[in-house]
Write an enzyme that holds these catalytic residues in place. Structure first.
Site, PDB file in Angstrom:
ATOM      1  N   ARG A  50      68.844  25.821   1.863  1.00  0.00           N
ATOM      2  CA  ARG A  50      67.859  26.890   1.635  1.00  0.00           C
ATOM      3  C   ARG A  50      68.077  27.485   0.244  1.00  0.00           C
ATOM      4  NH1 ARG A  50      69.147  31.694   3.354  1.00  0.00           N
ATOM      5  NH2 ARG A  50      69.783  31.075   5.434  1.00  0.00           N
ATOM      6  N   TYR A 102      41.066  32.557  -3.188  1.00  0.00           N
ATOM      7  CA  TYR A 102      41.219  31.831  -1.938  1.00  0.00           C
ATOM      8  C   TYR A 102      41.314  32.836  -0.783  1.00  0.00           C
ATOM      9  CZ  TYR A 102      43.517  29.227   1.756  1.00  0.00           C
ATOM     10  OH  TYR A 102      43.851  28.696   2.962  1.00  0.00           O
ATOM     11  N   ASP A 174      46.896  31.946 -10.329  1.00  0.00           N
ATOM     12  CA  ASP A 174      46.894  30.819  -9.394  1.00  0.00           C
ATOM     13  C   ASP A 174      46.203  29.662 -10.117  1.00  0.00           C
ATOM     14  OD1 ASP A 174      46.256  28.942  -7.428  1.00  0.00           O
ATOM     15  OD2 ASP A 174      46.016  30.454  -5.864  1.00  0.00           O
ATOM     16  N   LYS A 199      47.243  20.530  -3.254  1.00  0.00           N
ATOM     17  CA  LYS A 199      45.975  20.090  -3.839  1.00  0.00           C
ATOM     18  C   LYS A 199      46.215  18.994  -4.895  1.00  0.00           C
ATOM     19  CE  LYS A 199      44.456  22.932  -0.903  1.00  0.00           C
ATOM     20  NZ  LYS A 199      44.957  24.259  -0.896  1.00  0.00           N
TER      21      LYS A 199
HETATM   22  C1  LIG Z   1      43.452  28.399  -4.930  1.00  0.00           C
HETATM   23  C2  LIG Z   1      44.362  28.307  -3.725  1.00  0.00           C
HETATM   24  N1  LIG Z   1      45.505  28.998  -3.700  1.00  0.00           N
HETATM   25  C3  LIG Z   1      46.332  28.943  -2.646  1.00  0.00           C
HETATM   26  C4  LIG Z   1      46.040  28.204  -1.522  1.00  0.00           C
HETATM   27  C5  LIG Z   1      46.984  28.187  -0.353  1.00  0.00           C
HETATM   28  O1  LIG Z   1      47.745  27.015  -0.374  1.00  0.00           O
HETATM   29  P1  LIG Z   1      48.324  26.237   0.933  1.00  0.00           P
HETATM   30  O2  LIG Z   1      47.144  25.819   1.735  1.00  0.00           O
HETATM   31  O3  LIG Z   1      49.094  25.103   0.323  1.00  0.00           O
HETATM   32  O4  LIG Z   1      49.179  27.198   1.668  1.00  0.00           O
HETATM   33  C6  LIG Z   1      44.851  27.469  -1.510  1.00  0.00           C
HETATM   34  C7  LIG Z   1      44.513  26.667  -0.306  1.00  0.00           C
HETATM   35  O5  LIG Z   1      43.423  26.204  -0.131  1.00  0.00           O
HETATM   36  C8  LIG Z   1      43.986  27.515  -2.635  1.00  0.00           C
HETATM   37  O6  LIG Z   1      42.829  26.845  -2.657  1.00  0.00           O
END
Ligand SMILES: Cc1ncc(COP(=O)(O)O)c(C=O)c1O
Length: 385
Positions: A50, A102, A174, A199
């Protein structure tokens, strides 16, 4: 000493290249939870996975190098990465988020962090005046996506970084939709960059992972403490898979974008299409800003069909492009943000920012562009009522 100059090479050789002991060209999967110690207080750099694991560490060094930051951290999901970043703040603090982010980012703030007295304000970060007004004295951070999910709005990262710095707050970007191959927010003045590595970085729709990179040593130390204390770390096998995927990021992204440009043009000129959101189209919101801060417009497109077309029939008629959550995989996917990725945002907020019930989000894959165009065109024909 690095013996390369370009990010295409860094994707393959960055972080720790290969295995020093055996000469293996790939970092081994250290599938272990613990490490033998040579005596009390004497270890070989690792105590417990961890806290630190060599395979995860190779990935963390790689993403830090790619984003040009001080240190990187790998988490079990994008949401675990976001949760770790939000754990830097305390009760009484406030964060400003872009008006389209998101849905899960909104949800964790609204339903989890708010319970602990960490509040949020939603602002249109594409408008610097609106953002300035939202920067009340309790604001300790601004979190943006550019282009944002799902309307692909572009925020001027450099201008926002300057504004945020004056208030002694942190700018968190992000960068999921762009990846460091297309855009590097830390170079534009951001303090923290994060990814849903599920992604494009993962790229094959076969793993869930999150990454964070910070610009300063101090933030690195705080984030490492949070990563170890809260424990949402990425497993060794998934760390290995992600390193493997990142090696091909540049060739995948080039093909994703080439297809996206073609499909955006097709949709833009299509008689059945009402609106197209794609930052790579010259008349898109933020086109010039995006070109200043990113290599291109990425490979995500959102659009709406005109009245008289059924989106249900459109989704059901697609033969090659799958209706699914997620994005950034080699295969093309569509989704309906209002009922899928952004369903956790209340309808009145969704409608206010333009996430309508008719909005369709397309993650353009790396199939042949002509096959994708043919599938979209036949599904639009079938959708006519
Ligand atoms: C722009 C963005 N940030 C964060 C996330 C969250 O990521 P995760 O699904 O890997 O937890 C997503 C998920 O679709 C996303 O599109």
């Amino acid at each position: 000493m690095k013996n390369y100059e370009y990010i295409e090479s860094a994707l393959i050789h960055g972080g720790i290249y290969g295995d020093e002991r055996t000469g293996a060209v790939n970092t081994p999967i250290y599938q272990t939870s613990t490490y033998m110690q040579d005596g009390l207080g004497k270890n070989r750099g690792y105590e417990y996975s961890r806290t630190g694991n060599p395979t995860r560490e190779a990935l963390e060094l790689l993403i830090a190098e790619l984003e040009n930051g001080e240190s990187g951290f790998a988490f079990a999901s994008g949401m675990a990465a976001i949760t770790a970043v939000l754990s830097l703040f305390k009760s009484g603090d406030r964060i400003v988020i872009s008006s389209n982010v998101y849905g899960g980012t909104f949800r964790v703030l609204d339903k989890v962090f708010q319970n602990f007295g960490f509040s949020y304000t939603i602002a249109d970060t594409t408008d610097l005046t609106a953002l300035s007004q939202a920067l009340t004295p309790d604001v300790k951070a601004v979190l943006i996506e550019s282009p944002a999910n799902p309307l692909l709005t572009v925020t001027d990262i450099k201008a926002v970084a300057e504004l945020v710095k004056k208030r002694e707050a942190l700018l968190v970007v992000d960068n999921t939709f762009m990846t460091p191959y297309i855009q590097r927010p830390l170079e534009l003045g951001a303090d923290i960059v994060l990814h849903s590595a599920t992604k494009y970085l993962g790229g094959h729709s076969d793993l869930i992972a999150g990454l964070v990179v910070v610009r300063s040593k101090e933030l690195g130390e705080r984030l490492h403490f949070i990563q170890n204390a809260t424990g949402g770390v990425l497993q060794p096998f998934d760390s290995f898979l992600l390193i493997r995927s990142i090696k091909t990021l540049s060739v995948r992204m080039d093909r994703h974008v080439e297809n996206a440009v073609e499909l955006a043009k097709l949709l833009k000129e299509h008689e059945a299409v009402k609106t197209v959101y794609y930052p790579g189209l010259p008349d898109a919101q933020g086109y010039d800003i995006n070109l200043k801060q990113a290599k291109n417009g990425g490979a995500m497109i959102s659009f709406e069909l005109k009245e008289g077309y059924s989106i249900n029939r459109f989704f059901e008629s697609l033969k090659l492009i799958a209706l699914a959550e997620s994005l950034g995989g080699v295969e093309s996917l569509v989704c309906h943000p209002a009922t899928m990725t952004h369903a956790s945002i209340p309808r009145e907020i969704r409608e206010k920012v333009g996430i309508t019930d008719g909005l369709i989000r397309l993650s353009v894959g790396i199939e042949h562009g002509k096959d994708l165009a043919a599938d979209l065109e036949q599904a639009i024909r079938e959708a006519k009522q």
